[in-house]
Scaffold this motif. Structure first.
Motif, PDB file in Angstrom:
ATOM      1  N   ILE A  84       3.033   7.698  24.859  1.00  0.00           N
ATOM      2  CA  ILE A  84       4.278   8.184  24.257  1.00  0.00           C
ATOM      3  C   ILE A  84       5.351   7.108  24.338  1.00  0.00           C
ATOM      4  CG2 ILE A  84       6.138   9.875  24.503  1.00  0.00           C
ATOM      5  CD1 ILE A  84       3.929  11.809  25.542  1.00  0.00           C
ATOM      6  N   ASP A  85       6.055   6.899  23.230  1.00  0.00           N
ATOM      7  CA  ASP A  85       7.146   5.924  23.183  1.00  0.00           C
ATOM      8  C   ASP A  85       8.382   6.549  23.821  1.00  0.00           C
ATOM      9  OD1 ASP A  85       5.721   3.909  21.829  1.00  0.00           O
ATOM     10  OD2 ASP A  85       6.044   4.923  19.922  1.00  0.00           O
TER      11      ASP A  85
ATOM     12  N   TYR B  75      12.124   6.027  22.707  1.00  0.00           N
ATOM     13  CA  TYR B  75      12.673   6.587  21.471  1.00  0.00           C
ATOM     14  C   TYR B  75      13.166   8.022  21.639  1.00  0.00           C
ATOM     15  CZ  TYR B  75      10.376   2.585  19.276  1.00  0.00           C
ATOM     16  OH  TYR B  75       9.993   1.318  18.922  1.00  0.00           O
ATOM     17  N   ALA B  76      12.878   8.639  22.791  1.00  0.00           N
ATOM     18  CA  ALA B  76      13.253  10.037  22.996  1.00  0.00           C
ATOM     19  C   ALA B  76      14.764  10.199  23.176  1.00  0.00           C
ATOM     20  CB  ALA B  76      12.530  10.581  24.225  1.00  0.00           C
TER      21      ALA B  76
ATOM     22  N   VAL C 213      11.989  13.959  20.341  1.00  0.00           N
ATOM     23  CA  VAL C 213      10.993  12.900  20.513  1.00  0.00           C
ATOM     24  C   VAL C 213      11.475  11.562  19.947  1.00  0.00           C
ATOM     25  CG1 VAL C 213       8.657  12.163  19.846  1.00  0.00           C
ATOM     26  CG2 VAL C 213       9.074  14.531  20.524  1.00  0.00           C
ATOM     27  N   ASN C 214      12.222  11.615  18.837  1.00  0.00           N
ATOM     28  CA  ASN C 214      12.560  10.389  18.105  1.00  0.00           C
ATOM     29  C   ASN C 214      14.065  10.120  17.993  1.00  0.00           C
ATOM     30  OD1 ASN C 214       9.744   9.922  17.214  1.00  0.00           O
ATOM     31  ND2 ASN C 214      10.077  11.776  15.996  1.00  0.00           N
TER      32      ASN C 214
ATOM     33  N   THR D 105       3.836  16.018  21.499  1.00  0.00           N
ATOM     34  CA  THR D 105       4.728  14.864  21.419  1.00  0.00           C
ATOM     35  C   THR D 105       4.070  13.739  20.618  1.00  0.00           C
ATOM     36  OG1 THR D 105       5.709  15.448  23.556  1.00  0.00           O
ATOM     37  CG2 THR D 105       6.083  13.215  22.762  1.00  0.00           C
TER      38      THR D 105
ATOM     39  N   GLN E 289       5.803  12.051  17.252  1.00  0.00           N
ATOM     40  CA  GLN E 289       6.238  10.657  17.148  1.00  0.00           C
ATOM     41  C   GLN E 289       5.614   9.912  15.969  1.00  0.00           C
ATOM     42  OE1 GLN E 289       5.294   8.798  20.897  1.00  0.00           O
ATOM     43  NE2 GLN E 289       3.128   8.494  20.394  1.00  0.00           N
TER      44      GLN E 289
ATOM     45  N   ARG F 267       7.952   9.730  12.885  1.00  0.00           N
ATOM     46  CA  ARG F 267       9.221   9.015  13.047  1.00  0.00           C
ATOM     47  C   ARG F 267       9.510   8.187  11.793  1.00  0.00           C
ATOM     48  NH1 ARG F 267       7.842   6.559  17.536  1.00  0.00           N
ATOM     49  NH2 ARG F 267       7.114   4.613  16.614  1.00  0.00           N
TER      50      ARG F 267
END
Length: 675
Positions: free
Chosen positions: A29-30, A33-34, A48-49, A611, A615, A618
């Protein structure tokens, strides 16, 4: 499983610094970016983005940015390095490597392009000017179709939708310079009307630069002609019906469709006489009306129209004033892109379009590891198993239809990474130092490659995308699902990540493509790829009720003020997003084998799954581009592909504690559950 549903969802612990190196699987998970200030129950997409949405800038040479576009952009320098590497080698004459090198270098030789001016197009202009009688139009139209220049109708070779063992020639509506008929016909939409005004000015400018002394008059006549074509074209929604668009017409009956039109001359010039006995006409009413328009339009206007499209289609290979004017309209005005892409990138895209599989063979050798393909094969197998199990539990499908569905599912053919057999480019002639001739060569080669299929057995090894394409597709005529190598990268697929995020990412993409075989269009094809109604009447009615609710949901989404998503146009893709997510979740649960998923980065397995799904969508795009997509794209914008799907998914509610009053909440009675 309901665990950590209220707090853990907002805890994004940092990935262990040495996790990947030590063999420990990452969450995938990035976290950067959350946006933890946005609760997942309120707006999961921005949860999430959100930080990315606030800070990411769309590059000045692009109309959009996001997960898909970032991956596509990452592929371009890789391809560039491959092409540059070939140029340094001593390649055999007429080899693919030499053709790639010559195609690219000819486009990059701007000094020669400026010196040549419009000379490379003079033969084409002369062919247009040689038209002295409308009776010559059929043979002329065949030439235009073969070189892929815009014409009032276009051709396509594909499998016969009612006999998938044969290739057939399909003829359908075309001829517009703007993206959709609405740009010509919507007088009550100021934005579209302004585009139309700018298009008129653009035609006038291009013709004037090309030496047309009646550019103002001809531009107005061209726009008026295209507007008449737009009036009789079918809408994008109408075009989604494969049964309505299947009209088998014997060659001897074509005259009834277009009285006075010399179809024999057209087919002879196209080179297909003797290879076919019938055509598939996608929009019969359009062809009949188009014929009347041609008869009523002065020949001089028709010639001006073709001169314009010959010129416009080659603008990128012409001197700077033409390529920049073309970009100023099609890039800046139409799509809102401030800056033209740097030339070497455009050169790479040209090679990719013209010799994509040859370039792709080199790409996968360097960038696609064997273990990625093996892991994907396992993911696909689990998704197919989840569909197999799910079919038997569907509440809207009858036993007899379930039997047919299982039979179709059993014949699905997955293609992963790259083709087993590569395309042969030996017949492609590339001329060093002639950019326009090479553009014509790759377009003619592509058209002839398709026409050569007529009368031959179906090639089931063929791919419709290159390995370096960041995308995937389902082909109902082949009943195949195809996943090119380039999409098998983070955030869609991360070989260093735990399965949860991969099932939420590429797993949902796999599920999406499989589900196309059972959506409102794909369900009309059987396992052999033939248009055949294998559903009961009651099944159709229950399915239609579910999808009508989905249409209503998406019609309410508005990515640009005053422009809503078209729930009917996007229905097939929305069904696939809904179904793909549901099946990917079931497949993920199956992959656990009854064991609990680990908590990684503060998230449970289920939370990481959702999640991972959130993402991959995005993205952001310029307003003009968003309007083009709303009018033409069967996909909904990424934000609604994420939130729109999740709001219908009950396990998502359980994983994140979504309850009545939350913005992500839909009453149980309003949730659309197809699979």
């Amino acid at each position: 499983m309901i665990a950590g549903t209220t707090g853990a969802a907002q805890v994004y612990a940092a990935e262990p610094a040495k996790a990947a190196a030590s063999g420990v699987l990452l969450s995938g998970i990035d976290t950067q970016y959350a946006d933890k200030s946005v609760k997942p129950q309120e707006d999961f997409y921005r949860h999430v983005n959100g930080t990315w949405m606030k800070t990411a800038q769309i590059p000045s040479d692009r109309s959009s940015a996001g997960a898909f576009m970032d991956l596509r952009e990452a592929v371009v320098p890789r391809l560039h390095a491959i092409i540059e590497g070939l140029a340094k080698n001593k390649n055999a004459a007429d080899s693919d490597a030499q053709k790639i090198s010559d195609l690219y270098s000819s486009f990059m030789d701007t000094k020669n392009i400026e010196t040549q001016g419009l000379k490379p197009l003079q033969a084409d202009f002369a062919k247009v000017d040689s038209l002295t009688d409308k009776k010559q139009l059929p043979a002329f139209m065949a030439w235009v179709n073969r070189i892929s220049v815009t014409a009032p109708y276009d051709i396509q070779v594909h499998q016969d939708n009612k006999d998938s063992t044969k290739y057939v020639l399909d003829i359908g509506q075309s001829g517009l310079g703007l993206p959709d008929r609405d740009y010509y016909l919507k007088d009550d939409d100021a934005k579209l009307k302004n585009i139309r005004v700018a298009y008129l000015k653009h035609i006038e400018t291009m013709l004037s630069m090309a030496g047309d002394k009646e550019a103002v008059k001809n531009a107005a006549a061209i726009l008026a002609f295209e507007t008449e074509l737009a009036k009789v074209q079918w809408t994008k929604v109408e075009l989604r019906d494969p049964v309505k668009a299947y009209n088998k017409i014997e060659l001897s009956k074509l005259a009834d469709l277009m009285p006075g039109y010399d179809w024999d001359a057209y087919l002879n010039s196209l080179g297909v006489t003797g290879k076919i006995s019938y055509l598939i006409v996608a929009q019969p009413s359009y062809l009949t009306s188009m014929n009347s328009i041609l008869q009523a339009t002065p020949l001089d206007t028709i010639k001006a129209y073709f001169r314009w499209h010959v010129l416009s289609s080659a603008a990128g290979q012409l001197p700077k004033q033409f390529s920049e004017e073309s970009f100023a309209f099609f890039g800046k005005t139409l799509r809102g892109v401030p800056e033209q892409e740097i030339r070497w990138k455009r050169g790479v895209r040209l090679v990719d379009a013209g010799m994509g599989e040859s370039l792709g063979k080199l790409y996968v050798a360097k960038y696609f590891p064997a273990d990625s393909k093996a892991r994907m094969e396992k993911l696909v197998a689990n998704l197919l198993l989840a569909y197999q199990k799910s079919i038997d539990t569907l509440d809207w499908m009858s036993p007899e239809t379930k039997k047919e569905a299982q039979a179709k599912l059993s014949t699905f053919m997955p293609k992963i990474g790259y083709p087993n057999k590569w395309k042969d480019y030996s017949a492609l002639q590339i001329t060093k130092g002639d950019a326009v001739a090479n553009l014509r060569a790759i377009r003619s080669f592509a058209a002839q490659t398709e026409l050569n299929k007529l009368g031959k057995p179906i090639d089931r090894e063929e791919w419709g995308m290159t390995p370096q394409t960041v995308n995937a597709y389902y082909n109902p005529e082949m009943n195949e699902i195809v996943f090119p190598a380039a999409i098998l990268q983070p955030p869609f697929f991360n070989p260093k990540a735990d399965d949860a995020v991969n099932y939420g990412g590429i797993g949902a993409v796999i599920g999406h493509e499989i589900s196309h075989g059972f959506d409102d269009q794909g369900s009309q094809y059987d396992g052999a790829g033939n248009l055949r109604d294998w559903w009961t009447k009651a099944d159709h009615e229950k399915f239609a009720a579910k999808t009508a609710a989905l249409v209503k949901q998406y019609n309410a989404f508005s990515p640009v003020p005053g422009y809503n998503v078209n729930g009917e146009l996007t229905l097939g893709e929305n069904i696939a997003d809904n179904s793909g997510l549901a099946i990917a979740y079931k497949a993920y649960r199956l992959s656990l084998g009854g064991k609990p998923a680990p908590v990684i980065g503060g998230l449970t397995g289920e939370q990481r799954f959702f999640t991972g799904f959130g993402q991959v969508w995005r993205g952001k795009m310029r307003e003009q581009e968003a309007i083009v997509r709303i009018k033409t794209d069967p996909h909904s914008p990424g934000e609604f592909r994420a939130n729109g799907s999740l709001r219908n998914m009950t396990p998502f509610y359980e994983s994140f504690g979504v309850k009545a009053g939350d913005k992500m909440y839909l009453p149980t009675s309003e949730r659309v559950s197809i699979w």
